[in-house]
Scaffold this motif. Structure first.
Motif, PDB file in Angstrom:
ATOM      1  N   GLY A   1       0.357  -0.931   0.065  1.00 37.83           N
ATOM      2  CA  GLY A   1       0.092  -0.107   0.243  1.00 37.83           C
ATOM      3  C   GLY A   1       1.138   1.147   0.097  1.00 37.83           C
ATOM      4  N   ILE A   2       2.344   1.628  -0.624  1.00 38.52           N
ATOM      5  CA  ILE A   2       2.745   3.054  -0.408  1.00 38.52           C
ATOM      6  C   ILE A   2       2.764   3.341  -2.241  1.00 38.52           C
ATOM      7  N   PRO A   3       2.297   4.086  -1.537  1.00 36.63           N
ATOM      8  CA  PRO A   3       1.906   5.281  -3.821  1.00 36.63           C
ATOM      9  C   PRO A   3       3.452   5.321  -3.989  1.00 36.63           C
ATOM     10  N   SER A   4       3.827   4.894  -4.282  1.00 38.35           N
ATOM     11  CA  SER A   4       5.097   4.640  -4.817  1.00 38.35           C
ATOM     12  C   SER A   4       4.919   5.238  -6.437  1.00 38.35           C
ATOM     13  N   SER A   5       6.023   6.337  -6.848  1.00 37.47           N
ATOM     14  CA  SER A   5       5.935   6.215  -8.725  1.00 37.47           C
ATOM     15  C   SER A   5       5.930   4.791  -9.343  1.00 37.47           C
ATOM     16  N   SER A   6       5.370   5.142 -10.336  1.00 34.09           N
ATOM     17  CA  SER A   6       5.563   4.016 -11.321  1.00 34.09           C
ATOM     18  C   SER A   6       6.966   4.824 -12.341  1.00 34.09           C
ATOM     19  N   SER A   7       6.412   5.615 -12.436  1.00 33.13           N
ATOM     20  CA  SER A   7       7.425   6.641 -13.574  1.00 33.13           C
ATOM     21  C   SER A   7       8.916   6.130 -13.251  1.00 33.13           C
ATOM     22  N   HIS A   8       9.197   6.438 -11.753  1.00 33.36           N
ATOM     23  CA  HIS A   8      10.854   6.434 -11.219  1.00 33.36           C
ATOM     24  C   HIS A   8      10.901   4.775 -11.541  1.00 33.36           C
ATOM     25  N   THR A   9      10.266   3.942 -11.161  1.00 31.74           N
ATOM     26  CA  THR A   9      10.691   2.457 -10.803  1.00 31.74           C
ATOM     27  C   THR A   9      11.106   2.895 -12.044  1.00 31.74           C
ATOM     28  N   LEU A  10      10.218   2.744 -13.277  1.00 30.50           N
ATOM     29  CA  LEU A  10      10.690   2.344 -14.488  1.00 30.50           C
ATOM     30  C   LEU A  10      12.277   3.225 -15.116  1.00 30.50           C
ATOM     31  N   ILE A  11      12.377   4.199 -14.597  1.00 29.69           N
ATOM     32  CA  ILE A  11      13.281   5.075 -14.595  1.00 29.69           C
ATOM     33  C   ILE A  11      14.883   4.463 -14.738  1.00 29.69           C
TER      34      ILE A  11
ATOM     35  N   LYS B   1      -6.182  -0.836  -0.933  1.00 28.93           N
ATOM     36  CA  LYS B   1      -4.654  -0.674  -0.743  1.00 28.93           C
ATOM     37  C   LYS B   1      -4.674   1.061  -0.315  1.00 28.93           C
ATOM     38  N   ILE B   2      -4.326   1.493  -1.944  1.00 27.05           N
ATOM     39  CA  ILE B   2      -3.163   2.832  -1.743  1.00 27.05           C
ATOM     40  C   ILE B   2      -4.327   3.539  -2.541  1.00 27.05           C
ATOM     41  N   VAL B   3      -5.686   3.495  -2.528  1.00 28.62           N
ATOM     42  CA  VAL B   3      -6.934   4.402  -2.008  1.00 28.62           C
ATOM     43  C   VAL B   3      -6.559   5.020  -1.357  1.00 28.62           C
ATOM     44  N   LYS B   4      -6.698   4.034  -0.088  1.00 28.33           N
ATOM     45  CA  LYS B   4      -6.766   4.183   1.449  1.00 28.33           C
ATOM     46  C   LYS B   4      -5.537   5.155   1.969  1.00 28.33           C
ATOM     47  N   THR B   5      -4.388   4.979   1.566  1.00 32.71           N
ATOM     48  CA  THR B   5      -3.898   6.105   2.052  1.00 32.71           C
ATOM     49  C   THR B   5      -3.879   7.145   1.807  1.00 32.71           C
ATOM     50  N   MET B   6      -3.801   7.406  -0.177  1.00 34.70           N
ATOM     51  CA  MET B   6      -4.139   8.973  -0.293  1.00 34.70           C
ATOM     52  C   MET B   6      -5.471   8.996   0.011  1.00 34.70           C
ATOM     53  N   GLY B   7      -6.875   8.720   0.165  1.00 34.01           N
ATOM     54  CA  GLY B   7      -7.917   9.229   0.548  1.00 34.01           C
ATOM     55  C   GLY B   7      -7.838   9.183   2.003  1.00 34.01           C
TER      56      GLY B   7
END
Length: 337
Positions: free
Chosen positions: A100-110, A243-249
């Motif tokens: 449930g960690i809202p990390s960056s998919s963009s930065h993961t790919l880079i 899971k991430i919805v809960k963290t962000m919201g």
């Protein structure tokens, strides 16, 4: 021209990453609209997925895709490098999604792509730092800080403007209009999210096609590449990511419809600006900064800073951890397989 099996595998993996990106980052588009009960979770993902795909018809310059394609210098790009980078990116994305960690998919790919390219250079006897486009990496890394700050700054301004305009309105009437406006703002954020994030995988697939000499250059990217990427990210968004919805919201700060409108609009504006300049900014970082901004307007203590600090650590670690995973994946492919 004969197409290699590895190229097919790389394209499938890239599209799979785009799908994972969709459900990993779905929370960015729908967290506030769900937490304010403007839409049910099911309707929210349908709404977000629709506008994720709608971006296909607008974002045709593919500047972000071009930036991603140039992360690793051409002489250090092979299908094995791209494959290892994708394995690393998918692994870290699934790990952060599971917890449930809202990390960056963009930065993961880079990070994964850069790490595998650097490992290939090291194995080849070259300086690993020379394998990556350092200006592109520096631009991306700088927006780890700048994207949430810009999102926060814009959301504060929008919140104050809305509060000033609505101060004489009856609460019940204002609430009704804010809920309608939040449908529009969440659609705008989903639109910007689709336009920004789908391009990252387009860049990877185009790079693979160039490496195998299927196409001569980035401008010759076939039409099926952007279409499949937008379909994949929209399908991924449909899968949710609760899971991430809960963290962000709910965990960062409690969000009202007014604040949801401000945060989502700020996120959409920020992503639109970064896409215009070809910067692969993180949707996650941007909307988190925007949510913090609306919390700060109420009072500084309204933001759960402990949660925010934890998220910051995840942001800082994403690129280096993904790069290490990319390097290890490339080493395994090179020495074992």
């Amino acid at each position: 021209m004969e197409i290699s099996t590895l190229l097919i595998v790389v394209v499938i993996l890239a599209i799979a990453f785009d799908y994972i990106n969709g459900f990993h980052d779905a929370a960015n588009s729908i967290a506030t609209v769900v937490s304010t009960k403007v839409l049910t979770p099911f309707m929210a993902v349908l709404w977000a997925a629709l506008f994720n795909f709608a971006a296909y018809f607008y974002f045709t310059d593919h500047k972000v895709a071009n930036t991603i394609a140039k992360t690793v210098l051409e002489e250090y790009i092979t299908l094995e490098v791209i494959f290892a980078g994708l394995v690393a990116a998918i692994s870290w994305n699934l790990f952060t999604w599971y917890y449930g960690i809202p990390s960056s998919s963009s930065h993961t790919l880079i990070g994964g792509f850069a790490g595998s390219g650097m490992a290939f250079a090291w194995i080849s006897g070259a300086n690993p730092l020379l394998a990556v486009n350092q200006s592109a990496i520096l631009k991306t890394v700088s927006f780890i800080v700048l994207a949430p700050i810009l999102g926060m700054f814009i959301s504060v301004i929008i919140t104050l403007i809305i509060m000033n305009l609505a101060k004489r309105a009856r609460p019940a009437v204002a609430e009704k209009w804010f809920k309608i406006c939040q449908l529009i703002s969440s659609a705008a954020l989903s639109f910007a999210h689709g336009g920004n994030d789908a391009q990252k995988v387009m860049g990877i697939i185009a790079t693979a096609l160039i490496a195998e000499q299927v196409i001569p250059d980035f401008e010759s990217m076939p039409a099926w590449v952007p279409l499949s990427c937008y379909i994949a990210i929209a399908a991924g968004t449909m899968s949710g990511g609760w899971k991430i919805v809960k963290t962000m919201g709910t965990k960062i700060t409690k969000v009202t419809p007014l604040e949801g409108v401000a945060a989502e609009t700020a996120g959409a504006v920020t992503l639109g600006v970064t896409e215009h300049f070809g910067i692969p900014a993180s949707t996650t970082h941007t909307i988190t900064g925007a949510i913090i901004g609306v919390g700060v307007v109420k009072r500084v203590s309204a933001v759960r800073w402990g949660v925010t600090i934890s998220l910051l650590w995840a942001w800082i670690l994403t690129i280096p951890v993904s790069a290490i995973l990319g390097g290890l994946s490339l080493a395994v492919i090179h020495y074992i397989l």
